[in-house]
Design a protein around this motif. Structure first.
Motif, PDB file in Angstrom:
ATOM      1  N   LEU A 274      -0.169   5.882   1.557  1.00 51.46           N
ATOM      2  CA  LEU A 274      -1.612   5.766   1.759  1.00 51.46           C
ATOM      3  C   LEU A 274      -1.985   6.745   2.862  1.00 51.46           C
ATOM      4  N   ARG A 275      -2.543   7.877   2.504  1.00 50.61           N
ATOM      5  CA  ARG A 275      -2.800   8.945   3.469  1.00 50.61           C
ATOM      6  C   ARG A 275      -3.914   8.566   4.440  1.00 50.61           C
ATOM      7  N   GLY A 276      -3.656   8.860   5.737  1.00 46.26           N
ATOM      8  CA  GLY A 276      -4.655   8.632   6.769  1.00 46.26           C
ATOM      9  C   GLY A 276      -4.854   7.192   7.152  1.00 46.26           C
ATOM     10  N   ARG A 277      -3.966   6.296   6.723  1.00 45.20           N
ATOM     11  CA  ARG A 277      -4.127   4.878   7.044  1.00 45.20           C
ATOM     12  C   ARG A 277      -3.208   4.430   8.186  1.00 45.20           C
ATOM     13  N   GLY A 278      -2.618   5.394   8.906  1.00 46.00           N
ATOM     14  CA  GLY A 278      -1.757   5.047  10.015  1.00 46.00           C
ATOM     15  C   GLY A 278      -2.498   5.049  11.342  1.00 46.00           C
ATOM     16  N   GLN A 279      -1.759   5.210  12.456  1.00 46.36           N
ATOM     17  CA  GLN A 279      -2.336   5.242  13.792  1.00 46.36           C
ATOM     18  C   GLN A 279      -3.047   6.577  14.028  1.00 46.36           C
ATOM     19  N   GLU A 280      -4.024   6.565  14.925  1.00 43.05           N
ATOM     20  CA  GLU A 280      -4.765   7.769  15.284  1.00 43.05           C
ATOM     21  C   GLU A 280      -4.428   8.174  16.703  1.00 43.05           C
ATOM     22  N   TRP A 281      -4.187   9.485  16.914  1.00 39.90           N
ATOM     23  CA  TRP A 281      -3.884  10.033  18.231  1.00 39.90           C
ATOM     24  C   TRP A 281      -4.663  11.339  18.369  1.00 39.90           C
ATOM     25  N   GLY A 282      -5.830  11.258  18.998  1.00 38.98           N
ATOM     26  CA  GLY A 282      -6.695  12.433  19.080  1.00 38.98           C
ATOM     27  C   GLY A 282      -7.152  12.822  17.686  1.00 38.98           C
ATOM     28  N   GLU A 283      -6.832  14.054  17.286  1.00 35.07           N
ATOM     29  CA  GLU A 283      -7.195  14.524  15.953  1.00 35.07           C
ATOM     30  C   GLU A 283      -6.114  14.231  14.921  1.00 35.07           C
ATOM     31  N   LEU A 284      -5.009  13.669  15.358  1.00 31.90           N
ATOM     32  CA  LEU A 284      -3.913  13.365  14.442  1.00 31.90           C
ATOM     33  C   LEU A 284      -4.072  11.959  13.868  1.00 31.90           C
ATOM     34  N   ARG A 285      -3.718  11.809  12.616  1.00 33.59           N
ATOM     35  CA  ARG A 285      -3.761  10.505  11.981  1.00 33.59           C
ATOM     36  C   ARG A 285      -2.546  10.382  11.074  1.00 33.59           C
ATOM     37  N   GLY A 286      -1.803   9.314  11.262  1.00 31.49           N
ATOM     38  CA  GLY A 286      -0.616   9.091  10.462  1.00 31.49           C
ATOM     39  C   GLY A 286      -0.922   8.450   9.128  1.00 31.49           C
ATOM     40  N   ASP A 287       0.112   8.307   8.308  1.00 32.01           N
ATOM     41  CA  ASP A 287      -0.016   7.672   7.000  1.00 32.01           C
ATOM     42  C   ASP A 287       0.585   6.276   7.031  1.00 32.01           C
ATOM     43  N   GLN A 288       0.267   5.511   6.011  1.00 34.40           N
ATOM     44  CA  GLN A 288       0.911   4.217   5.813  1.00 34.40           C
ATOM     45  C   GLN A 288       1.834   4.326   4.616  1.00 34.40           C
ATOM     46  N   LEU A 289       3.076   3.906   4.789  1.00 33.27           N
ATOM     47  CA  LEU A 289       4.063   3.916   3.718  1.00 33.27           C
ATOM     48  C   LEU A 289       4.284   2.487   3.240  1.00 33.27           C
ATOM     49  N   VAL A 290       4.137   2.297   1.923  1.00 39.10           N
ATOM     50  CA  VAL A 290       4.333   0.988   1.308  1.00 39.10           C
ATOM     51  C   VAL A 290       5.665   1.031   0.564  1.00 39.10           C
ATOM     52  N   GLU A 291       6.595   0.182   0.971  1.00 40.75           N
ATOM     53  CA  GLU A 291       7.929   0.158   0.366  1.00 40.75           C
ATOM     54  C   GLU A 291       8.009  -0.966  -0.669  1.00 40.75           C
ATOM     55  N   VAL A 292       8.390  -0.610  -1.895  1.00 36.75           N
ATOM     56  CA  VAL A 292       8.514  -1.582  -2.967  1.00 36.75           C
ATOM     57  C   VAL A 292       9.799  -2.382  -2.784  1.00 36.75           C
ATOM     58  N   ARG A 293       9.674  -3.698  -2.870  1.00 37.73           N
ATOM     59  CA  ARG A 293      10.816  -4.595  -2.819  1.00 37.73           C
ATOM     60  C   ARG A 293      10.713  -5.585  -3.967  1.00 37.73           C
ATOM     61  N   ILE A 294      11.676  -5.527  -4.887  1.00 33.12           N
ATOM     62  CA  ILE A 294      11.667  -6.412  -6.049  1.00 33.12           C
ATOM     63  C   ILE A 294      12.298  -7.737  -5.669  1.00 33.12           C
ATOM     64  N   VAL A 295      11.573  -8.806  -5.901  1.00 34.24           N
ATOM     65  CA  VAL A 295      12.027 -10.148  -5.535  1.00 34.24           C
ATOM     66  C   VAL A 295      12.245 -10.953  -6.816  1.00 34.24           C
ATOM     67  N   VAL A 296      13.434 -11.493  -6.970  1.00 36.48           N
ATOM     68  CA  VAL A 296      13.783 -12.311  -8.135  1.00 36.48           C
ATOM     69  C   VAL A 296      13.581 -13.773  -7.783  1.00 36.48           C
ATOM     70  N   PRO A 297      12.983 -14.565  -8.677  1.00 38.77           N
ATOM     71  CA  PRO A 297      12.798 -15.990  -8.389  1.00 38.77           C
ATOM     72  C   PRO A 297      14.136 -16.685  -8.133  1.00 38.77           C
ATOM     73  N   GLU A 298      14.139 -17.617  -7.180  1.00 37.46           N
ATOM     74  CA  GLU A 298      15.367 -18.346  -6.882  1.00 37.46           C
ATOM     75  C   GLU A 298      15.739 -19.307  -8.009  1.00 37.46           C
ATOM     76  N   GLN A 299      14.738 -19.861  -8.685  1.00 37.57           N
ATOM     77  CA  GLN A 299      14.989 -20.787  -9.785  1.00 37.57           C
ATOM     78  C   GLN A 299      14.177 -20.356 -11.011  1.00 37.57           C
ATOM     79  N   LEU A 300      14.783 -20.425 -12.175  1.00 39.69           N
ATOM     80  CA  LEU A 300      14.132 -20.050 -13.433  1.00 39.69           C
ATOM     81  C   LEU A 300      14.038 -21.270 -14.337  1.00 39.69           C
ATOM     82  N   ASP A 301      12.923 -21.381 -15.049  1.00 42.51           N
ATOM     83  CA  ASP A 301      12.863 -22.422 -16.081  1.00 42.51           C
ATOM     84  C   ASP A 301      13.550 -21.909 -17.334  1.00 42.51           C
TER      85      ASP A 301
END
Length: 321
Positions: A274-301
Motif C-alpha cells: 500500500l504505497r504512501g500508507r507508512g510513516q511520514e518524515w518531512g517529505e518522505l513517506r513510507g509504504d505499508q506492507l501487508v503479509e499474507v498468512r494462510i490460516v487453516v481451521p483447527e477443527q473441520l466438520d
C-alpha cells in the motif's frame, strides 16, 4: 609474574603518569587502569589478571609515602619476599565496583542518573570522585601490618533485558526512556529516530559484573500494525479458499481503513504494498506492507473434511492434466 627484587617495575609508567604526579592524578589514573585491566571485564585477555595485580601494586606503593620513598631510594618499595604484603587476590578478584569502594573509600549514592547513548552503546563510569585520600596499609618499624581479609568472590557478569513500548510517533522522533538497573542505578536513554518494532538497543557494561543491558523495543498499534522506521507491516490472515481464489478485504492503516484486493493464488508470505500508507518524515513517506498468512481451521466438520480430501486427491492425481 616473577620479577627480581633488585629491578622493580616503573610504577609511574604502569599508571601512565609522569613522576611526581599529585594525589588526585594518581587516584584518577589508578581508577582508569583498574577498570581497564580488571579480570572481570577482560574475560578473553589472559594477561589481564597479572596486569591488574601490577596496577594494584603500583597504586599501593605510590600512595604510601613510606613505601614510595623506599622504592624511589632503591626499589625496595614493593619489598622483598619477607616484606611484601600477602597477595590479596589469592582467592579471586572482587567485583570491580566493590573493589574500588573498599580501596578508595567511596561512598556512593544508591541511585544515580546516567546519560546513555543507546545507539552506539556505552561504558558508564559509575564512581564519583572520592572525597578523601585512601588509607593504604602502612609498614611499621621492623614489622608488617596484617593483610586485609580476602576480597569477596568475583561476581559473574550477566546480560539483562528490558521491554520498552513506544507509540509510532515516539519511535519516529526518538523518545527519552528511564529505567532502573538491578543495582539501583537509574539510566536515561534516548532511543534513535526511525526506530522499529523488535529493535534491540545495547547498553554496554552497565549491569553488576560488567554485563550488558538490552532494550527490546515494541512498536505496535491496537490494530496489529508493526512499525519499522518509515514502513508499516501488517499480517493479513486468510482462509485457504480466500488465498486460492482471491478476495477483497479491509485492512487498517495509520490513517484509517482501506480496501485491498488480494489476487488469486496468494501463498503465505506474499507481500502486498500500500504505497504512501507508512510513516511520514518531512517529505518522505513510507509504504505499508501487508503479509499474507494462510490460516487453516483447527477443527473441520464432515463436509469441510470431505472437500479437503477431494482437493488432496486432485492434487495427487497422476492423470490430472
Amino acid at each position: 609474574m616473577t620479577r627480581s627484587p633488585a629491578a622493580p617495575p616503573d610504577y609511574w609508567s604502569v599508571l601512565g603518569l609522569e613522576p611526581g604526579a599529585d594525589a588526585g592524578s594518581l587516584k584518577r589514573a589508578f581508577r582508569a587502569q583498574a577498570r581497564r585491566w580488571h579480570p572481570d571485564l577482560n574475560g578473553n585477555d589472559p594477561l589481564a589478571e597479572e596486569r591488574f595485580k601490577l596496577v594494584n601494586e603500583a597504586y599501593a606503593v605510590l600512595s604510601d609515602p613510606r613505601r614510595r620513598q623506599a622504592w624511589e631510594a632503591g626499589g625496595a618499595g614493593s619489598g622483598s619476599a619477607a616484606s611484601e604484603p600477602q597477595d590479596p587476590f589469592a582467592t579471586g578478584f572482587p567485583d570491580f565496583e566493590d573493589y574500588l569502594d573498599a580501596l578508595l573509600g567511596d561512598r556512593r549514592r544508591p541511585r544515580r542518573a546516567v546519560d546513555a547513548d543507546a545507539d552506539a552503546g556505552f561504558d558508564s563510569e559509575r564512581d564519583p570522585e572520592p572525597a578523601d585520600e585512601p588509607q593504604p596499609p602502612r609498614q611499621g618499624s621492623g614489622s608488617v601490618t596484617a593483610s586485609p581479609p580476602p576480597p569477596p568472590p568475583v561476581q559473574a557478569s550477566s546480560d539483562q533485558e528490558s521491554l520498552v513500548e513506544l507509540t509510532p510517533e515516539q519511535a519516529l522522533q526518538g523518545e527519552r526512556v528511564e529505567l532502573e538497573l538491578a543495582d539501583g542505578t537509574a539510566v536515561e536513554v534516548w532511543t534513535p529516530p526511525l526506530a522499529g518494532d523488535g529493535w534491540r538497543l545495547r547498553l554496554a557494561g552497565v549491569t553488576p559484573g560488567g554485563g550488558d543491558h538490552f532494550l527490546q523495543l515494541r512498536v505496535r498499534t491496537e490494530e496489529g500494525l508493526r512499525i519499522d522506521g518509515l514502513r508499516v507491516l501488517y499480517p493479513l490472515e486468510l482462509t485457504p479458499a480466500e488465498a486460492a481464489l482471491g478476495c477483497q478485504v479491509v485492512v487498517p492503516t495509520l490513517r484509517g481503513e482501506v480496501k485491498l484486493r488480494v489476487p488469486p493464488g496468494s501463498s503465505s508470505g506474499r507481500l502486498l504494498r500500500l504505497r504512501g500508507r507508512g510513516q511520514e518524515w518531512g517529505e518522505l513517506r513510507g509504504d505499508q506492507l501487508v503479509e499474507v498468512r494462510i490460516v487453516v481451521p483447527e477443527q473441520l466438520d464432515e463436509a469441510e473434511a470431505a472437500l479437503y480430501r477431494r482437493l488432496q486427491e486432485l492434487a495427487t492425481d497422476p492423470d490430472r492434466p
